[in-house]
Design a protein around this motif. Structure first.
Motif, PDB file in Angstrom:
ATOM      1  N   SER A 148      92.277  61.191 -68.947  1.00  0.00           N
ATOM      2  CA  SER A 148      92.853  61.616 -67.675  1.00  0.00           C
ATOM      3  C   SER A 148      91.901  61.273 -66.529  1.00  0.00           C
ATOM      4  O   SER A 148      92.320  60.763 -65.481  1.00  0.00           O
ATOM      5  N   GLU A 149      90.626  61.528 -66.733  1.00  0.00           N
ATOM      6  CA  GLU A 149      89.605  61.213 -65.724  1.00  0.00           C
ATOM      7  C   GLU A 149      89.572  59.712 -65.438  1.00  0.00           C
ATOM      8  O   GLU A 149      89.514  59.294 -64.282  1.00  0.00           O
ATOM      9  N   ASP A 150      89.653  58.906 -66.483  1.00  0.00           N
ATOM     10  CA  ASP A 150      89.651  57.449 -66.317  1.00  0.00           C
ATOM     11  C   ASP A 150      90.859  56.979 -65.516  1.00  0.00           C
ATOM     12  O   ASP A 150      90.745  56.095 -64.663  1.00  0.00           O
ATOM     13  N   ARG A 151      92.028  57.586 -65.769  1.00  0.00           N
ATOM     14  CA  ARG A 151      93.237  57.219 -65.022  1.00  0.00           C
ATOM     15  C   ARG A 151      93.091  57.585 -63.542  1.00  0.00           C
ATOM     16  O   ARG A 151      93.508  56.830 -62.670  1.00  0.00           O
ATOM     17  N   ILE A 152      92.505  58.748 -63.260  1.00  0.00           N
ATOM     18  CA  ILE A 152      92.295  59.169 -61.875  1.00  0.00           C
ATOM     19  C   ILE A 152      91.383  58.180 -61.153  1.00  0.00           C
ATOM     20  O   ILE A 152      91.673  57.740 -60.042  1.00  0.00           O
ATOM     21  N   ILE A 153      90.290  57.822 -61.792  1.00  0.00           N
ATOM     22  CA  ILE A 153      89.337  56.876 -61.195  1.00  0.00           C
ATOM     23  C   ILE A 153      90.013  55.528 -60.956  1.00  0.00           C
ATOM     24  O   ILE A 153      89.839  54.909 -59.896  1.00  0.00           O
ATOM     25  N   GLN A 154      90.817  55.081 -61.907  1.00  0.00           N
ATOM     26  CA  GLN A 154      91.518  53.805 -61.761  1.00  0.00           C
ATOM     27  C   GLN A 154      92.488  53.851 -60.578  1.00  0.00           C
ATOM     28  O   GLN A 154      92.544  52.908 -59.780  1.00  0.00           O
ATOM     29  N   LYS A 155      93.236  54.937 -60.448  1.00  0.00           N
ATOM     30  CA  LYS A 155      94.191  55.064 -59.334  1.00  0.00           C
ATOM     31  C   LYS A 155      93.464  55.105 -57.989  1.00  0.00           C
ATOM     32  O   LYS A 155      93.923  54.515 -57.012  1.00  0.00           O
ATOM     33  N   ILE A 156      92.345  55.801 -57.927  1.00  0.00           N
ATOM     34  CA  ILE A 156      91.564  55.861 -56.688  1.00  0.00           C
ATOM     35  C   ILE A 156      91.085  54.466 -56.308  1.00  0.00           C
ATOM     36  O   ILE A 156      91.204  54.053 -55.150  1.00  0.00           O
ATOM     37  N   ASN A 157      90.562  53.736 -57.270  1.00  0.00           N
ATOM     38  CA  ASN A 157      90.088  52.378 -56.995  1.00  0.00           C
ATOM     39  C   ASN A 157      91.224  51.466 -56.537  1.00  0.00           C
ATOM     40  O   ASN A 157      91.056  50.666 -55.618  1.00  0.00           O
ATOM     41  N   GLN A 158      92.392  51.582 -57.171  1.00  0.00           N
ATOM     42  CA  GLN A 158      93.549  50.770 -56.778  1.00  0.00           C
ATOM     43  C   GLN A 158      93.969  51.082 -55.344  1.00  0.00           C
ATOM     44  O   GLN A 158      94.298  50.178 -54.574  1.00  0.00           O
ATOM     45  N   THR A 159      93.964  52.355 -54.990  1.00  0.00           N
ATOM     46  CA  THR A 159      94.362  52.753 -53.642  1.00  0.00           C
ATOM     47  C   THR A 159      93.377  52.227 -52.604  1.00  0.00           C
ATOM     48  O   THR A 159      93.777  51.746 -51.535  1.00  0.00           O
ATOM     49  N   GLU A 160      92.089  52.298 -52.904  1.00  0.00           N
ATOM     50  CA  GLU A 160      91.079  51.764 -51.977  1.00  0.00           C
ATOM     51  C   GLU A 160      91.275  50.262 -51.768  1.00  0.00           C
ATOM     52  O   GLU A 160      91.185  49.766 -50.642  1.00  0.00           O
ATOM     53  N   ILE A 161      91.580  49.553 -52.829  1.00  0.00           N
ATOM     54  CA  ILE A 161      91.808  48.104 -52.734  1.00  0.00           C
ATOM     55  C   ILE A 161      93.040  47.819 -51.865  1.00  0.00           C
ATOM     56  O   ILE A 161      93.028  46.921 -51.022  1.00  0.00           O
ATOM     57  N   LYS A 162      94.099  48.616 -52.059  1.00  0.00           N
ATOM     58  CA  LYS A 162      95.308  48.421 -51.250  1.00  0.00           C
ATOM     59  C   LYS A 162      95.030  48.658 -49.770  1.00  0.00           C
ATOM     60  O   LYS A 162      95.505  47.912 -48.914  1.00  0.00           O
ATOM     61  N   LEU A 163      94.269  49.695 -49.461  1.00  0.00           N
ATOM     62  CA  LEU A 163      93.930  49.967 -48.066  1.00  0.00           C
ATOM     63  C   LEU A 163      93.097  48.831 -47.468  1.00  0.00           C
ATOM     64  O   LEU A 163      93.309  48.421 -46.328  1.00  0.00           O
ATOM     65  N   VAL A 188      88.710  58.386 -48.711  1.00  0.00           N
ATOM     66  CA  VAL A 188      87.380  58.281 -49.323  1.00  0.00           C
ATOM     67  C   VAL A 188      86.733  59.670 -49.419  1.00  0.00           C
ATOM     68  O   VAL A 188      86.139  60.019 -50.434  1.00  0.00           O
ATOM     69  N   GLY A 189      86.882  60.481 -48.367  1.00  0.00           N
ATOM     70  CA  GLY A 189      86.357  61.846 -48.411  1.00  0.00           C
ATOM     71  C   GLY A 189      87.003  62.663 -49.513  1.00  0.00           C
ATOM     72  O   GLY A 189      86.334  63.389 -50.259  1.00  0.00           O
ATOM     73  N   TRP A 190      88.318  62.537 -49.636  1.00  0.00           N
ATOM     74  CA  TRP A 190      89.036  63.248 -50.690  1.00  0.00           C
ATOM     75  C   TRP A 190      88.562  62.775 -52.066  1.00  0.00           C
ATOM     76  O   TRP A 190      88.319  63.587 -52.963  1.00  0.00           O
ATOM     77  N   ALA A 191      88.433  61.448 -52.241  1.00  0.00           N
ATOM     78  CA  ALA A 191      88.003  60.895 -53.526  1.00  0.00           C
ATOM     79  C   ALA A 191      86.594  61.366 -53.884  1.00  0.00           C
ATOM     80  O   ALA A 191      86.313  61.693 -55.042  1.00  0.00           O
ATOM     81  N   GLU A 192      85.706  61.431 -52.886  1.00  0.00           N
ATOM     82  CA  GLU A 192      84.348  61.918 -53.144  1.00  0.00           C
ATOM     83  C   GLU A 192      84.379  63.370 -53.616  1.00  0.00           C
ATOM     84  O   GLU A 192      83.614  63.750 -54.509  1.00  0.00           O
ATOM     85  N   GLN A 246      83.021  64.716 -57.175  1.00  0.00           N
ATOM     86  CA  GLN A 246      82.079  65.837 -57.209  1.00  0.00           C
ATOM     87  C   GLN A 246      82.600  66.933 -58.130  1.00  0.00           C
ATOM     88  O   GLN A 246      81.857  67.491 -58.929  1.00  0.00           O
ATOM     89  N   HIS A 247      83.891  67.221 -58.030  1.00  0.00           N
ATOM     90  CA  HIS A 247      84.502  68.239 -58.888  1.00  0.00           C
ATOM     91  C   HIS A 247      84.419  67.834 -60.360  1.00  0.00           C
ATOM     92  O   HIS A 247      84.112  68.654 -61.227  1.00  0.00           O
ATOM     93  N   ILE A 248      84.672  66.548 -60.630  1.00  0.00           N
ATOM     94  CA  ILE A 248      84.592  66.048 -62.001  1.00  0.00           C
ATOM     95  C   ILE A 248      83.171  66.202 -62.537  1.00  0.00           C
ATOM     96  O   ILE A 248      82.961  66.644 -63.666  1.00  0.00           O
TER      97      ILE A 248
END
Length: 98
Positions: free
Chosen positions: A33-48, A73-77, A81-83
């Motif tokens: 689940s953590e890996d999927r979250i990280i992957q989605k965050i990275n994909q979103t950053e690339i799209k932006l 980016v603030g939300w992702a950080e 941090q929570h993870i």
């Protein structure tokens, strides 16, 4: 009497195996689940970033995208941090349980 003792021993072994499988299964599920979250965050950053590279984007639109990107980016950080805090808690709990 020997049959009853054997049944008790087999029961204890099955409980231990079940507990082991439950614990490590939940750890693997959390990691996936953590890996999927990280992957989605990275994909979103690339799209932006790709939106910002568009040539026909107005200055106003660029400012809005940059604002969204900064908020994201603030939300992702905070998520990372929570993870990490959760990992530390799990590690502490594993040490206590041993």
């Amino acid at each position: 009497m020997k049959n009853m003792n054997l049944t008790i021993i087999i029961g204890i072994i099955l409980i231990a195996v079940g507990t082991f499988l439950t614990y490590f299964g939940s750890q693997k599920k959390a990691k996936d689940s953590e890996d999927r979250i990280i992957q989605k965050i990275n994909q979103t950053e690339i799209k932006l970033e790709n939106v910002l590279k568009e040539e026909n984007l107005s200055d106003d639109a660029k400012k809005k995208v940059i604002k969204i990107e900064n908020e994201f980016v603030g939300w992702a950080e905070n998520i990372f941090q929570h993870i990490n805090i959760r990992r530390l808690e799990i590690t502490k709990n594993e040490g206590v349980c041993k």
